[in-house]
Design a protein around this motif. Structure first.
Motif, short mmCIF file in Angstrom:
data_model
loop_
_atom_site.label_atom_id
_atom_site.label_comp_id
_atom_site.label_asym_id
_atom_site.label_seq_id
_atom_site.Cartn_x
_atom_site.Cartn_y
_atom_site.Cartn_z
N PHE A 85 -8.17 17.80 -3.46
CA PHE A 85 -8.25 18.99 -4.30
C PHE A 85 -8.38 18.61 -5.77
N VAL A 86 -7.64 17.60 -6.21
CA VAL A 86 -7.75 17.10 -7.59
C VAL A 86 -9.17 16.61 -7.85
N SER A 87 -9.74 15.85 -6.93
CA SER A 87 -11.09 15.31 -7.11
C SER A 87 -12.13 16.42 -7.16
N PHE A 88 -11.98 17.40 -6.30
CA PHE A 88 -12.92 18.52 -6.27
C PHE A 88 -12.88 19.28 -7.60
N GLN A 89 -11.70 19.56 -8.11
CA GLN A 89 -11.59 20.26 -9.39
C GLN A 89 -12.10 19.38 -10.53
N MET A 90 -11.89 18.07 -10.43
CA MET A 90 -12.32 17.16 -11.47
C MET A 90 -13.85 17.13 -11.60
N THR A 91 -14.56 17.29 -10.50
CA THR A 91 -16.02 17.27 -10.59
C THR A 91 -16.53 18.41 -11.46
N LEU B 82 0.83 -1.19 0.00
CA LEU B 82 0.00 0.00 0.00
C LEU B 82 0.87 1.25 0.00
N PRO B 83 0.41 2.34 -0.66
CA PRO B 83 1.20 3.57 -0.59
C PRO B 83 1.19 4.11 0.84
N SER B 84 2.28 4.71 1.22
CA SER B 84 2.34 5.21 2.59
C SER B 84 1.45 6.42 2.74
N ALA B 85 0.87 6.56 3.88
CA ALA B 85 -0.02 7.68 4.17
C ALA B 85 0.66 8.60 5.17
N ALA B 86 1.86 9.03 4.84
CA ALA B 86 2.65 9.83 5.76
C ALA B 86 2.37 11.31 5.60
N MET B 87 1.13 11.66 5.33
CA MET B 87 0.76 13.05 5.20
C MET B 87 0.88 13.72 6.57
N PRO B 88 1.50 14.87 6.63
CA PRO B 88 1.63 15.54 7.93
C PRO B 88 0.27 15.97 8.45
N VAL C 121 -3.16 19.24 7.89
CA VAL C 121 -4.46 18.96 7.27
C VAL C 121 -5.55 19.56 8.14
N ASP C 122 -6.39 20.36 7.52
CA ASP C 122 -7.52 20.97 8.23
C ASP C 122 -8.72 20.03 8.12
N GLY C 123 -9.08 19.41 9.23
CA GLY C 123 -10.15 18.40 9.23
C GLY C 123 -11.50 18.94 8.82
N SER C 124 -11.87 20.12 9.29
CA SER C 124 -13.18 20.67 8.95
C SER C 124 -13.24 21.08 7.49
N ALA C 125 -12.18 21.65 6.97
CA ALA C 125 -12.15 22.01 5.54
C ALA C 125 -12.18 20.77 4.68
N THR C 126 -11.47 19.73 5.10
CA THR C 126 -11.46 18.48 4.35
C THR C 126 -12.85 17.86 4.32
N ALA C 127 -13.53 17.87 5.45
CA ALA C 127 -14.89 17.31 5.50
C ALA C 127 -15.84 18.09 4.60
N TRP C 128 -15.74 19.41 4.65
CA TRP C 128 -16.64 20.22 3.82
C TRP C 128 -16.36 20.02 2.34
N GLU D 205 0.85 14.86 -0.21
CA GLU D 205 0.97 16.31 -0.17
C GLU D 205 -0.31 16.95 0.36
N VAL D 206 -0.10 18.10 0.99
CA VAL D 206 -1.20 18.98 1.35
C VAL D 206 -1.16 20.10 0.33
N TRP D 207 -2.31 20.45 -0.25
CA TRP D 207 -2.32 21.39 -1.34
C TRP D 207 -2.17 22.83 -0.83
N GLY D 208 -1.00 23.35 -0.99
CA GLY D 208 -0.70 24.75 -0.67
C GLY D 208 -1.09 25.13 0.75
N GLU D 209 -1.73 26.27 0.86
CA GLU D 209 -2.16 26.81 2.15
C GLU D 209 -3.58 26.38 2.52
N THR D 210 -4.21 25.55 1.68
CA THR D 210 -5.61 25.20 1.90
C THR D 210 -5.82 24.25 3.06
#
Length: 139
Positions: A127-133, A22-28, A32-39, A115-120
């Motif tokens: 972020f890729v999935s959101f833009q893809m929609t 499995l790819p490692s999930a070593a995202m810092p 990661v902003d949990g509430s922004a990610t959920a929204w 990766e965490v996308w920039g300052e978001t």
């Protein structure tokens, strides 16, 4: 015969071996902003549901015998548009390049899994999935 879960519980080394592919999930996690990610996950689902809604709208504009064909063209476009977006579209839109088109930094979504996308504060693949929609609904 012990199941894989029971075997992994007794032998952590085997669990690491089973999961090593499995790819490692070593995202810092501190960035990661949990509430922004959920929204953004919810918003991504809402925009994704717009495509079948658009299919029903277009289906209502044509004769009865053409409804299924028109609706299926909208649904099939989800897969037809999503693949080129993931392969090259995101890279052309969001990586460094010239003033006309972006570069090839993220071709095939390369270097985005941890990766965490920039300052978001969002995971880059979210972020890729959101833009893809939006690409799918416009395609």
């Amino acid at each position: 015969q012990a199941s894989c879960v029971q075997d992994c519980a007794r032998h952590p080394a085997k669990a690491r071996l089973y999961l090593s592919w499995l790819p490692s999930a070593a995202m810092p996690l501190d960035t990661v902003d949990g509430s922004a990610t959920a929204w953004v996950l919810v918003a991504t689902a809402f925009v994704l549901f717009m495509t079948p809604g658009l299919a029903f709208f277009y289906g209502g504009l044509v004769k009865g015998e053409n409804v299924l064909n028109t609706m299926m063209m909208c649904i099939i476009s989800m897969g037809v548009v999503a693949l080129p977006w993931c392969l090259v579209g995101f890279s052309f839109a969001f990586s460094e390049g010239n003033s006309f088109v972006g570069g090839f930094d993220y071709v095939g979504l390369n270097n985005l899994e941890e990766e965490v996308w920039g300052e978001t504060g969002l995971p880059a693949l979210l972020f890729v999935s959101f833009q893809m929609t939006f690409v799918v609904i416009a395609g």
